[in-house]
Design an enzyme around this catalytic site. Sequence first.
Site, PDB file in Angstrom:
ATOM      1  N   LYS A   1       0.841  -1.202   0.000  1.00 16.24           N
ATOM      2  CA  LYS A   1       0.000   0.000   0.000  1.00 16.24           C
ATOM      3  C   LYS A   1       0.878   1.255   0.000  1.00 16.24           C
ATOM      4  O   LYS A   1       2.081   1.171   0.266  1.00 16.24           O
ATOM      5  CB  LYS A   1      -0.904  -0.007   1.231  1.00 16.24           C
ATOM      6  CG  LYS A   1      -0.130   0.050   2.539  1.00 16.24           C
ATOM      7  CD  LYS A   1      -0.997  -0.218   3.755  1.00 16.24           C
ATOM      8  CE  LYS A   1      -0.149  -0.216   5.006  1.00 16.24           C
ATOM      9  NZ  LYS A   1      -0.773  -0.905   6.120  1.00 16.24           N
TER      10      LYS A   1
ATOM     11  N   TYR B   1      16.306  31.168   5.971  1.00 17.85           N
ATOM     12  CA  TYR B   1      15.021  31.864   6.083  1.00 17.85           C
ATOM     13  C   TYR B   1      14.673  32.229   7.523  1.00 17.85           C
ATOM     14  O   TYR B   1      14.872  31.428   8.439  1.00 17.85           O
ATOM     15  CB  TYR B   1      13.902  30.963   5.586  1.00 17.85           C
ATOM     16  CG  TYR B   1      13.718  30.934   4.089  1.00 17.85           C
ATOM     17  CD1 TYR B   1      13.455  32.092   3.369  1.00 17.85           C
ATOM     18  CD2 TYR B   1      13.774  29.717   3.414  1.00 17.85           C
ATOM     19  CE1 TYR B   1      13.270  32.050   1.999  1.00 17.85           C
ATOM     20  CE2 TYR B   1      13.585  29.659   2.037  1.00 17.85           C
ATOM     21  CZ  TYR B   1      13.339  30.840   1.337  1.00 17.85           C
ATOM     22  OH  TYR B   1      13.148  30.786  -0.009  1.00 17.85           O
TER      23      TYR B   1
HETATM   24  C1  LIG Z   1      -0.067  -1.890   6.781  1.00 12.66           C
HETATM   25  C2  LIG Z   1      -0.737  -3.076   7.326  1.00 12.66           C
HETATM   26  C3  LIG Z   1      -0.015  -4.252   7.625  1.00 12.66           C
HETATM   27  C4  LIG Z   1       1.482  -4.344   7.534  1.00 12.66           C
HETATM   28  O1  LIG Z   1       2.043  -3.798   8.704  1.00 12.66           O
HETATM   29  P1  LIG Z   1       3.607  -3.793   8.962  1.00 12.66           P
HETATM   30  O2  LIG Z   1       3.708  -3.309  10.347  1.00 12.66           O
HETATM   31  O3  LIG Z   1       4.190  -2.842   7.981  1.00 12.66           O
HETATM   32  O4  LIG Z   1       4.100  -5.175   8.771  1.00 12.66           O
HETATM   33  C5  LIG Z   1      -0.733  -5.351   8.020  1.00 12.66           C
HETATM   34  N1  LIG Z   1      -2.086  -5.331   8.140  1.00 12.66           N
HETATM   35  C6  LIG Z   1      -2.792  -4.225   7.886  1.00 12.66           C
HETATM   36  C7  LIG Z   1      -4.280  -4.258   8.064  1.00 12.66           C
HETATM   37  C8  LIG Z   1      -2.160  -3.061   7.496  1.00 12.66           C
HETATM   38  O5  LIG Z   1      -2.875  -1.957   7.254  1.00 12.66           O
END
Ligand SMILES: *Cc1c(COP(=O)(O)O)cnc(C)c1O
Length: 367
Positions: free
Chosen positions: A42, A263
């Site tokens: 994702k 800045y």
């Molecule tokens: C992002 C996510 C994961 C993965 O989590 P990590 O800590 O990066 O391994 C697993 N399950 C769900 C529902 C997530 O949103």
Amino acid sequence: MSKQINRNHETILTIDLKALKNNLKYFKSNLKPSTKILAMVKAFGYGINHTIISKEIENQVDYLGVAFIYEALELRNAEIKTPILIMNPGKYSLEDLINYELEPSIFNVEQLNQIINNLNKLNKTEFPIHIKLDTGMQRLGFYEDEIVDLIKTLKNTKTIKVKGIFSHLAAADDFTQDDFTQEQLNKFNKISAQIENEIGYNTTKHILNTHGIERFSIEQNDMVRLGLGMYGVSNDNKIENVVTLKTKITQIKTVKFKSSVGYGRSEYVEESTLLGVIPIGYADGISRSLSNGVGHVLLHNQLVPIVGRVSMDMTIINLSKIPHTKIGDTVEIFGKNRTIQSFADELNTIPYEVLTSISHRILRKYI
Ligand SMILES: *Cc1c(COP(=O)(O)O)cnc(C)c1O
């Protein structure tokens, strides 16, 4: 005809795909051979590029996971055929979801009915879905007292098939919260068994993320959902670094004592000081909250502080500890020699946010 644009630039994000695959292999070797792996890609694959990662690992994983339907469609466009779990399917592209055989997470009855309606219109049966349970995160998912109604709906339709049941741990990395985590795990085991019992068939049950895999491996169930660890962030020294953000010094100057720097004149040097400029700023994902000495970067194996305010495309750093620095010398923001975790600590955030905040304008190089 438009000219091919050369995006070469001092600032580069390097992604070691070999290390990523080694990490995946390492996690796999610590699981039962029958346990499936869902790789989370994702948010542009944690900032790396979900398409490139998925191409690289599609044969080593059972599932890919994304947040939204369009992310999965990008993978399908790249000819990736692996099953994909959509965590937040929403209601706008359900036809795409169905046509491209993407598997939605279902977390409430309205959403369940919506997908059933869409499936009925298209005359589909036994469409795979994953039921999400809320076991303590208080975010998405069915609560225990909603299960009876859920089961009624599930039993009344041939349109869908429960391919998976899952939940998400809220604090798997924090040993002071282990009682709570264990409660979540127990609740999950109990409710998922109840659903399977009622619908009369087995599903793929999954609850562990990276920290869960590392700390509660016994609860791996039928599948785990691996993200951060695959991308090289872990306390386990067997995990290899994957992502490195580097830039180069483009200007060096000695400023007179009592000069203000950058800045807003937010910081003054107390004595004559050697400063360097690096071509990376907040538009690249180097947060402005690292200004005025809060943040550091690695130069010739030493951490040197940021001076004055981080600007949009540039940052000024203090070179007085390393007077032999030359224009063109490499600066590591994070990577092999300076962990993402330590950079995240300075920002008062977590590696997830660091990775996903690296601006898309930074050139990514895959090795
Ligand atoms: C992002 C996510 C994961 C993965 O989590 P990590 O800590 O990066 O391994 C697993 N399950 C769900 C529902 C997530 O949103």
